[in-house]
Write a protein that holds these residues in place. Structure first.
Motif, PDB file in Angstrom:
ATOM      1  N   ILE A   6       0.846  -1.202   0.000  1.00 22.22           N
ATOM      2  CA  ILE A   6       0.000   0.000   0.000  1.00 22.22           C
ATOM      3  C   ILE A   6       0.876   1.245   0.000  1.00 22.22           C
ATOM      4  O   ILE A   6       0.661   2.179  -0.792  1.00 22.22           O
ATOM      5  CB  ILE A   6      -0.948   0.000   1.215  1.00 22.22           C
ATOM      6  CG1 ILE A   6      -1.994  -1.110   1.075  1.00 22.22           C
ATOM      7  CG2 ILE A   6      -1.633   1.368   1.365  1.00 22.22           C
ATOM      8  CD1 ILE A   6      -2.839  -1.315   2.315  1.00 22.22           C
ATOM      9  N   ARG A  47      -0.750   3.992   5.242  1.00 22.95           N
ATOM     10  CA  ARG A  47      -1.324   2.760   5.791  1.00 22.95           C
ATOM     11  C   ARG A  47      -2.837   2.930   5.848  1.00 22.95           C
ATOM     12  O   ARG A  47      -3.324   4.053   5.968  1.00 22.95           O
ATOM     13  CB  ARG A  47      -0.791   2.467   7.197  1.00 22.95           C
ATOM     14  CG  ARG A  47       0.701   2.209   7.284  1.00 22.95           C
ATOM     15  CD  ARG A  47       1.121   1.976   8.739  1.00 22.95           C
ATOM     16  NE  ARG A  47       0.404   0.856   9.314  1.00 22.95           N
ATOM     17  CZ  ARG A  47       0.871  -0.410   9.324  1.00 22.95           C
ATOM     18  NH1 ARG A  47       2.037  -0.680   8.769  1.00 22.95           N
ATOM     19  NH2 ARG A  47       0.184  -1.388   9.879  1.00 22.95           N
ATOM     20  N   HIS A  48      -3.554   1.831   5.786  1.00 25.27           N
ATOM     21  CA  HIS A  48      -5.013   1.911   5.842  1.00 25.27           C
ATOM     22  C   HIS A  48      -5.561   1.710   7.251  1.00 25.27           C
ATOM     23  O   HIS A  48      -6.742   1.410   7.427  1.00 25.27           O
ATOM     24  CB  HIS A  48      -5.633   0.900   4.871  1.00 25.27           C
ATOM     25  CG  HIS A  48      -5.557   1.345   3.451  1.00 25.27           C
ATOM     26  ND1 HIS A  48      -5.948   0.561   2.387  1.00 25.27           N
ATOM     27  CD2 HIS A  48      -5.138   2.513   2.900  1.00 25.27           C
ATOM     28  CE1 HIS A  48      -5.763   1.215   1.252  1.00 25.27           C
ATOM     29  NE2 HIS A  48      -5.275   2.400   1.544  1.00 25.27           N
ATOM     30  N   ASP A  49      -4.697   1.903   8.250  1.00 27.28           N
ATOM     31  CA  ASP A  49      -5.163   1.810   9.628  1.00 27.28           C
ATOM     32  C   ASP A  49      -4.734   3.029  10.446  1.00 27.28           C
ATOM     33  O   ASP A  49      -4.696   2.980  11.669  1.00 27.28           O
ATOM     34  CB  ASP A  49      -4.653   0.530  10.283  1.00 27.28           C
ATOM     35  CG  ASP A  49      -3.127   0.409  10.282  1.00 27.28           C
ATOM     36  OD1 ASP A  49      -2.453   1.313   9.740  1.00 27.28           O
ATOM     37  OD2 ASP A  49      -2.609  -0.590  10.820  1.00 27.28           O
ATOM     38  N   ALA A  74      -9.150   5.917   1.097  1.00 32.34           N
ATOM     39  CA  ALA A  74      -9.724   4.643   0.667  1.00 32.34           C
ATOM     40  C   ALA A  74     -10.988   4.343   1.471  1.00 32.34           C
ATOM     41  O   ALA A  74     -11.068   4.629   2.672  1.00 32.34           O
ATOM     42  CB  ALA A  74      -8.707   3.525   0.839  1.00 32.34           C
ATOM     43  N   VAL A  76     -12.204   2.007   3.229  1.00 32.85           N
ATOM     44  CA  VAL A  76     -11.992   0.795   4.022  1.00 32.85           C
ATOM     45  C   VAL A  76     -12.419   1.089   5.455  1.00 32.85           C
ATOM     46  O   VAL A  76     -12.290   2.219   5.940  1.00 32.85           O
ATOM     47  CB  VAL A  76     -10.517   0.337   3.963  1.00 32.85           C
ATOM     48  CG1 VAL A  76     -10.132  -0.043   2.539  1.00 32.85           C
ATOM     49  CG2 VAL A  76      -9.576   1.414   4.494  1.00 32.85           C
ATOM     50  N   LEU A  79     -10.417   3.123   8.174  1.00 33.14           N
ATOM     51  CA  LEU A  79     -10.267   4.572   8.054  1.00 33.14           C
ATOM     52  C   LEU A  79     -11.548   5.331   8.405  1.00 33.14           C
ATOM     53  O   LEU A  79     -11.641   6.533   8.176  1.00 33.14           O
ATOM     54  CB  LEU A  79      -9.801   4.932   6.635  1.00 33.14           C
ATOM     55  CG  LEU A  79      -8.360   4.513   6.299  1.00 33.14           C
ATOM     56  CD1 LEU A  79      -8.058   4.759   4.820  1.00 33.14           C
ATOM     57  CD2 LEU A  79      -7.345   5.254   7.170  1.00 33.14           C
ATOM     58  N   TRP A 235      -9.149  -1.389  -4.082  1.00 31.90           N
ATOM     59  CA  TRP A 235      -9.946  -0.544  -3.199  1.00 31.90           C
ATOM     60  C   TRP A 235     -10.512   0.612  -4.010  1.00 31.90           C
ATOM     61  O   TRP A 235     -10.094   0.881  -5.127  1.00 31.90           O
ATOM     62  CB  TRP A 235      -9.150  -0.024  -2.000  1.00 31.90           C
ATOM     63  CG  TRP A 235      -8.032   0.938  -2.275  1.00 31.90           C
ATOM     64  CD1 TRP A 235      -8.128   2.260  -2.622  1.00 31.90           C
ATOM     65  CD2 TRP A 235      -6.616   0.661  -2.210  1.00 31.90           C
ATOM     66  NE1 TRP A 235      -6.882   2.818  -2.775  1.00 31.90           N
ATOM     67  CE2 TRP A 235      -5.938   1.862  -2.526  1.00 31.90           C
ATOM     68  CE3 TRP A 235      -5.868  -0.474  -1.908  1.00 31.90           C
ATOM     69  CZ2 TRP A 235      -4.542   1.943  -2.551  1.00 31.90           C
ATOM     70  CZ3 TRP A 235      -4.484  -0.380  -1.932  1.00 31.90           C
ATOM     71  CH2 TRP A 235      -3.834   0.817  -2.248  1.00 31.90           C
ATOM     72  N   TYR A 237     -11.439   4.789  -3.598  1.00 33.19           N
ATOM     73  CA  TYR A 237     -11.197   5.950  -2.743  1.00 33.19           C
ATOM     74  C   TYR A 237     -12.062   7.110  -3.209  1.00 33.19           C
ATOM     75  O   TYR A 237     -12.626   7.108  -4.304  1.00 33.19           O
ATOM     76  CB  TYR A 237      -9.717   6.336  -2.717  1.00 33.19           C
ATOM     77  CG  TYR A 237      -9.121   6.816  -4.028  1.00 33.19           C
ATOM     78  CD1 TYR A 237      -9.351   8.108  -4.497  1.00 33.19           C
ATOM     79  CD2 TYR A 237      -8.285   5.994  -4.785  1.00 33.19           C
ATOM     80  CE1 TYR A 237      -8.783   8.563  -5.690  1.00 33.19           C
ATOM     81  CE2 TYR A 237      -7.713   6.432  -5.964  1.00 33.19           C
ATOM     82  CZ  TYR A 237      -7.968   7.710  -6.413  1.00 33.19           C
ATOM     83  OH  TYR A 237      -7.417   8.164  -7.590  1.00 33.19           O
TER      84      TYR A 237
END
Length: 241
Positions: A6, A47-49, A74, A76, A79, A235, A237
């Motif tokens: 990512i 990062r997606h966290d 994104a 997800v 987020l 993904w 966004y």
């Protein structure tokens, strides 16, 4: 996606449009540009966290340079706190866009149509972005951004020796990226975009690159071409502005 992938994809996305300045703030990549290309002027998490802690500092970085803050987030679940904080700050999501990846081997074999690969874009290549049916201001910004990529080649195709469709493939740390696919409205449906995609794929294959990405707006009918070329979504966004 692997978290490391990512981060690499986000870095390669921004590098391809080479904004005048890029910062890293609290795990976010913050490109700073005053053009029209969203990727060149919207902060994205590496990062997606990540949480929302850095949003205020990112906003300030844009405002200090006379730019409007923008974020590329994104869709997800991890987020969700970022989106909630952006909404609280008065931002709203627009322009849903799909991030796709594919295999260079499949892309290179996608079409046997004729397309030229240019080391440097010429006037005819740039003219497609400025032609009838396109916003000339946006087109000029796209030409400027796409031609300042530090490592890219350019595709061109058309009938009778004319350039009627164009594209770019950039080469990043691990991935190639397809950008700037555009066909003059009067010449759509002739397979020109497919020919360019395959030619760009062969250019990447010749460099030993194996993986490729692109981003396409969710409403863009060109998604069917990319699907046929082997691209799959990883993904979606939206830009928050």
């Amino acid at each position: 996606m692997d978290p490391e992938d990512i981060a690499v994809l986000e870095r390669d996305t921004v590098a391809a449009v080479a904004p005048p300045e890029t910062l890293e703030i609290g795990g976010w990549l913050v490109p700073l540009d005053d053009g029209t290309m969203g990727r060149a002027k919207s902060a994205a998490p590496l990062r997606h966290d990540l949480g929302p802690d850095a949003l205020g500092e990112i906003e300030a970085a844009y405002r200090d340079r006379g730019l409007k803050p923008s974020f590329r987030i994104a869709d997800v679940p991890a987020l969700d706190p970022v989106r909630a904080e952006l909404a609280r700050r008065g931002f709203a999501p627009i322009q849903p866009t799909v991030f796709k990846i594919g295999a260079i081997k499949q892309l290179a074999a996608f079409s046997d149509g004729s397309a030229n690969i240019l080391a440097n874009p010429d006037g005819a290549w740039s003219a497609v972005f400025l032609g009838e049916g396109f916003d000339p201001v946006d087109g000029a910004h796209r030409v400027a951004a796409l031609t300042r990529s530090p490592d890219a080649v350019y595709g061109a195709a058309g009938d009778g020796g004319e350039t009627q469709a164009v594209g770019v493939i950039s080469f990043g740390a691990r991935w190639a990226g397809i950008h700037g696919m555009r066909t003059a409205p009067a010449h759509r449906g002739k397979g020109l975009a497919s020919a360019i995609l395959a030619a760009l794929g062969r250019a990447a294959r010749d460099r030993g690159v194996e993986r490729v990405f692109l981003q396409v707006e969710e409403a863009n009918p060109a998604r069917r071409i990319y699907r046929a070329a082997g691209f799959t979504p990883i993904w979606r966004y939206r830009y928050w502005r």
